[in-house]
Design a protein around this motif. Structure first.
Motif, PDB file in Angstrom:
ATOM      1  N   ARG A   1       0.858  -1.196   0.000  1.00 47.70           N
ATOM      2  CA  ARG A   1       0.000   0.000   0.000  1.00 47.70           C
ATOM      3  C   ARG A   1       0.891   1.242   0.000  1.00 47.70           C
ATOM      4  NH1 ARG A   1      -3.917   0.384   5.027  1.00 47.70           N
ATOM      5  NH2 ARG A   1      -4.832  -1.451   4.013  1.00 47.70           N
ATOM      6  N   LEU A   2       0.801   2.016  -1.066  1.00 51.33           N
ATOM      7  CA  LEU A   2       1.736   3.141  -1.228  1.00 51.33           C
ATOM      8  C   LEU A   2       1.622   4.189  -0.138  1.00 51.33           C
ATOM      9  CD1 LEU A   2       1.642   3.640  -5.085  1.00 51.33           C
ATOM     10  CD2 LEU A   2       3.458   2.646  -3.703  1.00 51.33           C
ATOM     11  N   HIS A   3       0.445   4.310   0.472  1.00 54.92           N
ATOM     12  CA  HIS A   3       0.245   5.322   1.506  1.00 54.92           C
ATOM     13  C   HIS A   3       1.058   5.040   2.766  1.00 54.92           C
ATOM     14  CE1 HIS A   3      -3.273   4.844  -1.036  1.00 54.92           C
ATOM     15  NE2 HIS A   3      -3.543   6.106  -0.862  1.00 54.92           N
ATOM     16  N   GLU A   4       1.486   3.821   2.914  1.00 53.46           N
ATOM     17  CA  GLU A   4       2.310   3.434   4.069  1.00 53.46           C
ATOM     18  C   GLU A   4       3.261   2.339   3.579  1.00 53.46           C
ATOM     19  OE1 GLU A   4      -0.225   1.203   7.024  1.00 53.46           O
ATOM     20  OE2 GLU A   4      -1.850   2.220   5.959  1.00 53.46           O
ATOM     21  N   SER A   5       3.959   2.693   2.493  1.00 57.32           N
ATOM     22  CA  SER A   5       4.653   1.675   1.706  1.00 57.32           C
ATOM     23  C   SER A   5       5.784   0.996   2.466  1.00 57.32           C
ATOM     24  CB  SER A   5       5.191   2.292   0.422  1.00 57.32           C
ATOM     25  OG  SER A   5       5.992   3.414   0.723  1.00 57.32           O
ATOM     26  N   ASN A   6       6.535   1.755   3.254  1.00 56.77           N
ATOM     27  CA  ASN A   6       7.685   1.151   3.928  1.00 56.77           C
ATOM     28  C   ASN A   6       7.231   0.089   4.923  1.00 56.77           C
ATOM     29  OD1 ASN A   6       9.056   3.003   2.433  1.00 56.77           O
ATOM     30  ND2 ASN A   6       9.533   4.374   4.136  1.00 56.77           N
ATOM     31  N   ALA A   7       6.167   0.415   5.663  1.00 52.62           N
ATOM     32  CA  ALA A   7       5.630  -0.553   6.623  1.00 52.62           C
ATOM     33  C   ALA A   7       5.059  -1.767   5.891  1.00 52.62           C
ATOM     34  CB  ALA A   7       4.557   0.103   7.487  1.00 52.62           C
ATOM     35  N   GLY A   8       4.427  -1.521   4.748  1.00 54.00           N
ATOM     36  CA  GLY A   8       3.862  -2.617   3.959  1.00 54.00           C
ATOM     37  C   GLY A   8       4.944  -3.555   3.438  1.00 54.00           C
ATOM     38  N   LEU A   9       6.050  -2.965   2.988  1.00 47.34           N
ATOM     39  CA  LEU A   9       7.166  -3.768   2.474  1.00 47.34           C
ATOM     40  C   LEU A   9       7.753  -4.650   3.576  1.00 47.34           C
ATOM     41  CD1 LEU A   9       8.614  -3.921  -0.348  1.00 47.34           C
ATOM     42  CD2 LEU A   9      10.418  -2.533   0.674  1.00 47.34           C
ATOM     43  N   LEU A  10       7.949  -4.052   4.748  1.00 46.22           N
ATOM     44  CA  LEU A  10       8.516  -4.807   5.870  1.00 46.22           C
ATOM     45  C   LEU A  10       7.576  -5.933   6.301  1.00 46.22           C
ATOM     46  CD1 LEU A  10      10.033  -1.779   7.803  1.00 46.22           C
ATOM     47  CD2 LEU A  10      11.299  -3.582   6.627  1.00 46.22           C
ATOM     48  N   ALA A  11       6.271  -5.695   6.195  1.00 47.15           N
ATOM     49  CA  ALA A  11       5.302  -6.744   6.544  1.00 47.15           C
ATOM     50  C   ALA A  11       5.404  -7.921   5.572  1.00 47.15           C
ATOM     51  CB  ALA A  11       3.883  -6.179   6.545  1.00 47.15           C
ATOM     52  N   HIS A  12       5.619  -7.634   4.285  1.00 51.63           N
ATOM     53  CA  HIS A  12       5.800  -8.706   3.304  1.00 51.63           C
ATOM     54  C   HIS A  12       6.952  -9.633   3.727  1.00 51.63           C
ATOM     55  CE1 HIS A  12       3.284  -6.493   0.439  1.00 51.63           C
ATOM     56  NE2 HIS A  12       3.352  -7.526  -0.368  1.00 51.63           N
TER      57      HIS A  12
END
Lengths: 289, 325
Positions: free
Chosen positions: B131-142
């Motif tokens: 989710r681009l709106h919170e992309s860094n957190a989304g990437l780390l969750a992946h």
């Protein structure tokens, strides 16, 4: 030296013991075809006297068979080449007491975005590499990633984010860690760019830069002295070994905890607590088999 | 409110995330965890002036199939395209971790637990990834999801079901590939780079994203079935997915492992056969690959019903690893 951007091979030399890198060989693996995944550099070297597997990107070459793969992009061949290096690392040390480290030198702008890649499954290729790294990490190999240039989105996900510890040269060296630059985020979300740039200063979850990943717990340590990177990588290899020996968490899970401690990701912990509590109250109904 | 019986014949493609979660497990057995009443919403979206959902676009919980615990994460494409933010990602990670913790507990209580009686995890994918709106957190969750999938291997079967509108792309395309078993409908789509992004980056000559038929041929369920990326292809109904799921759950752990597409050196070598084929065949279209796989009239497969397709389609084979058990 002001930057290592686009210079993955120079970064290898700066990190490992002088003249110890043997390219294309890991354990019994020998890659002889120079055109196979040339943007991925794999091999064996010494780090502080110890045998290590090195996996890096070469931004100066193109893949002759896959036109979308150049400038450090990880295409299908590159990802499978990297995965093979990891699996052969595991095989080389199977049954040994001390498992060799894997050093990931990260400078990649993305995965191959082409039709061939989608037809044959780019997702399988980078997915393979991630699983290989996760397996090696959970078996006990210390894996340290160091961002020396670009660490972008899915390419960072496969080449970096499965490491035990992640280091990055500071932003003054031109390093970039993000999913998308703010200009692109603004275009896709239809939000004002200036508004987003201002907000990025206080909210690191969508800002671009290694310092923001550090605040989220996504990077363990930023490095300000470029000439010290070999020593810092060596230090983290020892730290990771000790943490694993003591049964302490490393890797993505530990970075989740670090994100909470650094105040960058506070909801993650709450979500997990709520789910654990709610499941505990109904567990008997589901776990009676 | 639809009943469970209604849901069985409903289109999987049209169903929302909660209907899929409820309908994939036995009647009345689903308990939602961290549901909307808990209001675990994104703390980041309001700062951008964006609307939130109280479940952050993913339904998580636990149900039963033939008395076996099934932990489910079901993504909702109607909320920001099913994209993964901090809360959404944490809910998926926690679902997998609960399944694994439950396995460890059951195994401790009963060391002779048969290997097809422990918990399983099911992910119903509908997402473009981060989710681009919170992309860094989304990437780390992946990255955390990948870590959990590796930890589940050989213990908790993780099964991908893909048949929703948005498809399964971006980082979640890796995750779906990493599961033990994948089940798709012809409407399911699986890949890394979505059609619009390829067109934007490489031009319309490389990929015309407005050509829906091309889009489905390249990443759709039929192609993924021929390629071996989908272990099973089922009709577009929740009941069809549930039926296949329950068949898979009766298998032993070794039989489940035999479904893996990636995750070992041997499977890497098998995938490299496809990469070499890409170089020698240089397909302009997925249909060229279908033909290579032994489908002499690939065009005829495009409009076949699922059952007719399954009775005639020939799958790409290099070795036994992708064979159905």
């Amino acid at each position: 030296m002001e930057t290592l951007l686009g210079q993955g091979r120079a970064a290898i030399d700066l990190i490992i013991d002088k003249d110890t890198f043997v390219e294309n060989e890991v354990g019994t693996l020998k890659i002889e075809d120079p055109d196979f995944g040339p943007g991925a550099v794999i091999g064996t070297a010494k780090l502080n006297g110890e045998t290590v597997t090195v996996i890096a990107n070469d931004a100066m070459v193109c893949n002759p068979n896959f036109p979308v793969v150049y400038a450090g992009i990880i295409g299908m061949e590159e990802a499978y080449k990297m995965a093979k290096a990891v699996y052969h690392t595991i095989e080389a040390d199977r049954g040994k007491d001390t498992l060799r480290p894997i050093v990931l030198i990260v400078d990649t702008p993305g995965n191959g975005p082409g039709k061939q890649e989608e037809i044959f499954g780019m997702n399988n290729a980078t997915g393979s590499y991630q699983l290989a790294l996760a397996e090696a990490r959970l078996l006990g190999h210390p894996i340290v990633a160091i961002v020396v240039g670009r660490a972008i989105s899915g390419a960072f996900l496969c080449h970096g984010l499965q490491a035990d510890h992640i280091l990055s040269l500071g932003p003054q060296f031109g390093t970039m860690i993000h999913v998308m630059p703010i200009s692109s985020v603004a275009r896709i979300t239809k939000l004002d760019q200036e508004f987003l740039e201002n907000l990025a200063k206080s909210n690191p979850v969508f800002a671009a830069g290694p310092q923001f990943f550090e605040a989220l717990g996504g990077v363990e340590e930023l490095i300000d002295d470029i000439n010290s990177i070999g020593q810092v990588v060596t230090k983290h290899v020892s730290e990771v070994r000790k943490l694993k020996k003591d049964g302490q968490p490393t890797g993505p899970w530990a970075r989740g905890i670090l994100g909470f401690e650094r105040g960058g990701r506070v909801m993650r912990k709450k979500v997990m607590e709520v789910m654990n509590q709610e499941f505990a109250s109904v567990a008997d109904k589901y776990l009676s088999a | 409110m639809k009943t469970w019986v209604d849901l069985q014949t409903d289109s999987f493609l049209d169903a929302n995330a909660r209907q899929r979660a409820i309908g994939l497990v036995d009647e009345g057995s689903f308990t939602e965890l961290a549901g909307p009443m808990d209001r675990l919403q994104s703390p980041h979206l309001p700062l951008l002036g964006e609307a939130v959902e109280f479940d952050d676009g993913i339904v998580t919980g636990v149900g039963l199939i033939a008395k076996r615990a099934v932990f489910i994460a079901s993504q909702e494409g109607r909320f920001i395209g099913g994209a993964v933010g901090e809360v959404h990602g944490a809910k998926m990670v926690a679902t997998l971790k609960l399944a694994l913790d439950s396995y460890e507990k059951m195994k401790k209580d009963n060391p002779s637990l048969p290997d097809n009686r422990g918990p399983v995890a099911v992910i119903s994918f509908e997402t473009g990834g981060v989710r681009l709106h919170e992309s860094n957190a989304g990437l780390l969750a992946h990255a955390e999801v990948v870590d959990q999938i590796q930890k589940c291997r050989g213990k908790v079967p993780v099964i991908a079901v893909i048949g929703s509108k948005v498809g399964c792309f971006g980082g979640m395309g890796f995750v779906a590939a990493q599961t033990d078993v994948s089940i798709m409908s012809p409407f399911g789509r699986l890949g890394l780079t979505g059609p619009e992004v390829i067109e934007q980056e490489m031009g319309k000559d490389e990929f015309d994203s407005s050509d829906r038929s091309l889009v489905y041929r390249t990443t759709g369920g039929k192609h993924k079935y021929i390629l071996g990326d989908a272990n099973y292809l089922v009709e577009d109904s929740i009941g069809s997915f549930r039926q296949k799921l329950s068949e898979v759950l009766s298998l032993s752990q070794d039989e489940i492992n035999a479904h893996r597409r990636i995750g070992s050196l041997r499977l890497v070598e098998n995938q490299l056969n496809k990469v070499r084929l890409s170089i020698t065949l240089k397909p302009k279209d997925s249909k060229d690959v279908w033909k290579y796989a032994g489908n002499d009239n690939p065009e005829s497969l495009v409009d076949l019903s699922t059952s007719d397709f399954l009775s005639v389609a020939r799958r790409l084979k290099f070795m036994a690893a992708n064979e159905e058990v």
